[in-house]
Design a protein around this motif. Structure first.
Motif, PDB file in Angstrom:
ATOM      1  N   PRO A 364       0.507  -1.443   0.171  1.00  0.00           N
ATOM      2  CA  PRO A 364      -0.203   0.159   0.160  1.00  0.00           C
ATOM      3  C   PRO A 364       0.508   1.348  -0.310  1.00  0.00           C
ATOM      4  N   GLN A 365      -0.054   1.842  -0.839  1.00  0.00           N
ATOM      5  CA  GLN A 365       1.321   3.217  -1.118  1.00  0.00           C
ATOM      6  C   GLN A 365       1.119   4.831   0.364  1.00  0.00           C
ATOM      7  N   LYS A 366       1.700   4.739   1.425  1.00  0.00           N
ATOM      8  CA  LYS A 366       1.608   5.927   1.679  1.00  0.00           C
ATOM      9  C   LYS A 366       0.785   6.675   1.387  1.00  0.00           C
ATOM     10  N   ASP A 367       1.095   7.649   0.502  1.00  0.00           N
ATOM     11  CA  ASP A 367       0.692   8.832  -0.206  1.00  0.00           C
ATOM     12  C   ASP A 367       0.345   8.761  -1.616  1.00  0.00           C
ATOM     13  N   LYS A 368       0.108   9.584  -2.223  1.00  0.00           N
ATOM     14  CA  LYS A 368      -0.064   9.931  -3.375  1.00  0.00           C
ATOM     15  C   LYS A 368       1.682   9.498  -4.448  1.00  0.00           C
ATOM     16  N   GLN A 369       2.421  10.209  -3.699  1.00  0.00           N
ATOM     17  CA  GLN A 369       3.702  10.814  -3.588  1.00  0.00           C
ATOM     18  C   GLN A 369       4.884   9.183  -3.339  1.00  0.00           C
ATOM     19  N   SER A 370       3.548   8.653  -2.549  1.00  0.00           N
ATOM     20  CA  SER A 370       4.715   7.304  -2.312  1.00  0.00           C
ATOM     21  C   SER A 370       5.477   6.315  -3.790  1.00  0.00           C
ATOM     22  N   VAL A 371       5.864   6.647  -4.560  1.00  0.00           N
ATOM     23  CA  VAL A 371       6.253   5.574  -5.633  1.00  0.00           C
ATOM     24  C   VAL A 371       7.288   4.365  -5.137  1.00  0.00           C
ATOM     25  N   MET A 372       8.573   4.745  -4.587  1.00  0.00           N
ATOM     26  CA  MET A 372       9.782   4.339  -4.044  1.00  0.00           C
ATOM     27  C   MET A 372      10.092   4.157  -3.367  1.00  0.00           C
ATOM     28  N   GLU A 373      10.032   2.421  -3.014  1.00  0.00           N
ATOM     29  CA  GLU A 373      10.259   2.440  -1.732  1.00  0.00           C
ATOM     30  C   GLU A 373      12.375   2.361  -1.849  1.00  0.00           C
ATOM     31  N   MET A 374      12.728   2.787  -0.822  1.00  0.00           N
ATOM     32  CA  MET A 374      13.953   2.384  -1.553  1.00  0.00           C
ATOM     33  C   MET A 374      14.609   2.001   0.186  1.00  0.00           C
ATOM     34  N   GLN A 375      13.773   1.415   1.174  1.00  0.00           N
ATOM     35  CA  GLN A 375      14.555   0.842   1.927  1.00  0.00           C
ATOM     36  C   GLN A 375      13.532  -0.658   2.119  1.00  0.00           C
TER      37      GLN A 375
END
Length: 703
Positions: A364-375
């Motif tokens: 699940p995305q945290k918000d609309k801008q959260s399109v990348m998980e670096m860790q």
């Protein structure tokens, strides 16, 4: 700079012919070709009976009781004009074994009769006087099958081999260090530093502080996903590699430094053999037996666990830099998608994800801008998992209860309809044990060896020959509820067929199946279905295989792998065969061999997702493709029966309607054998090979 040895005597000759032994990888018998006895006699006469021999090796620093150990032999330092000392000969009888050759120098001073070497009269400049004198040179030839050009071009690879190779004569690095010490003693420091021997010795010392793994790769290296980092100016590091080439993975070494009482003990390196290879859209990975996960290649979306990229070497072209290790986690299973990574933690069996999350494929995305998980981020924290798979833009996993969980882009039905149920289990009580993802489909295997599929069936990848209004369904139905495939792989009543391995490309699937006969013994056979217009299934015509069909092979298959639009098979003799799309040389057959796509597949649906191009490859373009060479075609009917083309009596038994639904299949024995198989391939070597296929690259590693 090398030692010049002066020997009094003459040379002998023999009439035998050297014969190359492909198993032991050495020459047997033969003579040293090159300078004739007349030339040697002339050289002796010109030198008043003294034969100058140029070379170096164990005969220089340890001449023993032979002719070179005689008190009359004199030595002096010098260098041969127009020649260079190189380390590019595989050694399988001294510094290594056929299963893992070491490396020797091609300028060894050696009088043994064997092939692959030549004698020449060369000019040697003596260091002390500057005088130019003629001498006999004993050198290796490029025609020698033991000659290894890649070791000559890639000094770090050669150093890595010598750092770990051990043969009947001892460790390879001891031999190298003795030569290095000898040269430093008998030449100037400047000359020694300019020699490959000195550079190799320094590099070996550095590499022995790391755990090394040897990897073969072919196909696209645009993002360094096959770890090819050519240091010559002839090949850019990101070009396509059309045949398997070896490289080295340098990882952080592990040491046993404490015991259960937290007291110090030995600091010897811990052996951590490879366990699983991974390949994604443009990144690659390795899981070791101790659960370490290493990632390399494309990292634009953080799919390698960091927002930085590592260069293959440092700026001085010295040792390869260590590949990225997934921190603070020991991994049981992992999967690489087009631009995201999934991993199951070894102890807790929790699931972690990182990389591109545009479509929620990392949870699940945290918000609309959260399109990348670096860790790495824990997802589905309430569940524990035994298997995981990553598609192009969606993901799937199997819980410890044997249920399927999906997330990400489910537009084509590749994800479960979670409005009512979060997880899905077979209604007959069986447990799921394996899962794979394609571009628009998901497939699972239950504990009875049956295959269930869901998603888009445009190319028949669901394995159900759906008929609507008398025609095969192309784009629909899209089924978001898993159902069994047609035929024996989905039968409730057939207990003879059991899927033991299932692999998926973007739109095709290949299964390795155990078939038990009346004597209860099981034979391994291969089934395939789905898209086949690019030769993915050995198809000789622009058609798709709409339900699982057995693909005839000329030998028993031990392992299968699927790239985006390609298939790879490992035979019991250790050979690897491939077929399908080959634009980037990912089939490993030493060419891209493009052919015009005989069937353009237009997609009438407007995609919300951006289709990955796999290095400018698009699903809807008229691709340049490679179709495998047919070795006989077969006809499959909808009832699963098969006949070889030309057997008209079988065709006559079918009516006209049946013949319209015929799919002509070329058996997978028509696949091409991959060029340059691993150097350790040998009938005496019982080690297994790991395989992984990505978007446009293919990897192999020895266990």
């Amino acid at each position: 700079m090398t030692a010049t040895t002066f020997v009094v005597g003459s040379t002998g000759s023999s009439s035998s012919t050297p014969v190359w032994d492909p198993v032991e990888q050495i020459y047997v018998g033969g003579v040293v070709p090159g300078a004739s006895n007349d030339d040697v006699s002339e050289l002796l006469n010109a030198s008043k009976g003294t034969l100058r021999v140029f070379g170096y090796g164990s005969l220089c620093w340890n001449p023993g009781a032979g002719a070179l150990g005689h008190s009359s032999v004199k030595r002096s330092a010098g260098h041969a004009k127009g020649y260079r000392r190189v380390w590019a000969q595989k050694s399988t009888d001294h510094r290594g074994f056929p299963s893992f050759p070491g490396i020797e120098c091609l300028a060894e001073l050696d009088f043994r009769e064997k092939g692959g070497y030549a004698r020449e009269i060369v000019t040697v400049v003596q260091d002390d006087t500057g005088e130019e004198v003629p001498a006999l040179l004993y050198r290796g030839t490029p025609e020698n099958p033991a000659f290894w050009p890649l070791a000559l071009q890639e000094i770090p690879l050669a150093a890595a081999v010598m750092a770990v190779s051990i043969g009947p004569s001892g460790p390879n690095h001891v031999y190298l260090n003795q030569l290095d010490a000898f040269l430093k003693q008998h030449t100037t420091n400047t000359a020694a530093d300019d020699d490959d021997t000195c550079r190799l010795a320094k590099m070996v010392q550095q590499l022995q502080q790391h755990q090394l793994y040897f990897l073969y790769g072919c196909g696209s290296n645009q993002h360094g996903q096959i770890r090819q980092h050519t240091t010559t100016t002839q090949k850019p590091p990101d070009q396509d590699i059309p045949q398997l080439l070896e490289s080295v993975l340098c990882t952080t070494i592990q040491s046993s430094t404490t015991n259960n009482n937290n007291t110090k003990k030995d600091k010897s390196p811990v052996v951590d053999p490879p366990q699983q290879l991974l390949a994604g859209g443009g990144h690659s990975g390795l899981i070791t037996a101790r659960g370490k996960l290493f990632l390399w290649g494309w990292n634009e979306q953080g799919q390698c666990g960091s927002n930085t990229n590592h260069h293959h070497h440092d700026n001085n072209k010295k040792c390869p830099l260590p590949v990225r290790e997934c921190p603070d986690m020991l991994v049981k299973h992992a999967a690489l998608g087009f631009s995201h990574t999934l991993a199951i933690e070894r102890v807790t069996r929790k699931l972690y994800a990182w990389g591109d999350n545009t479509y929620g494929q990392c949870g699940p995305q945290k918000d609309k801008q959260s399109v990348m998980e670096m860790q790495p981020t824990c997802i589905h924290p309430d569940d524990r998992f035994i298997a995981v798979a990553a598609g192009v833009f969606h993901s799937a996993a199997i819980t410890t209860q044997g249920a399927l969980v999906t997330w990400g882009n489910g537009k084509h039905g590749q994800c479960l309809d979670n409005n009512n149920n979060k997880n899905w289990s077979p209604p007959d009580g069986s447990k799921l044990v394996r899962v794979v993802c394609g571009r628009h489909h998901t497939a699972v295997v239950d504990d009875r060896g049956r295959v269930w599929t869901l998603g888009d069936n445009k190319y028949g990848q669901l394995g159900r020959n759906v008929i609507q209004n008398g025609e095969h369904a192309k784009s629909k139905p899209r089924d978001s509820v898993p159902s069994l495939v047609d035929g024996p792989l989905g039968s409730d009543h057939d207990h003879r067929h059991r899927v033991v391995q299932l692999e998926s490309g973007w739109s095709h699937l290949v299964a390795r199946v155990q078939v038990a006969d009346a004597s209860t013994t099981a034979a391994s056979v291969v089934y395939g279905w789905g898209r086949s217009d690019k030769g993915q299934l050995g198809v000789a015509a622009p058609t798709n295989v709409l339900s699982p069909h057995r693909l005839e092979t000329s030998s028993h298959i031990q392992q299968v792998a699927c790239g985006s639009e390609s298939t790879y098979l490992l035979a019991e003799d250790g050979s690897i065969h491939s077929c399908g799309w080959n634009e980037h040389g990912n089939l490993g057959i030493a060419s891209t061999s493009p052919a015009t796509n005989p069937n353009k597949n237009d997609d009438d649906d407007e995609e919300e997702e951006t289709a990955p191009d796999n290095n400018n490859k698009n699903d809807d373009e008229e691709d340049q493709v490679t179709l495998i060479t047919p070795r006989g075609s077969f006809v499959f009917f909808e009832d699963g029966s098969m006949s070889e083309l030309g057997q008209n009596h079988n065709l006559a038994e079918k009516n006209a309607d049946d013949q319209e639904n015929v799919t002509r299949i070329t058996p997978l024995e028509g696949t091409e054998r991959i060029v340059c198989p691993p150097t350790y391939e040998s009938s005496k070597d019982k080690s297994q090979l790991l395989m992984a296929a990505g978007g446009a690259h293919f990897l192999v590693m020895k266990t």
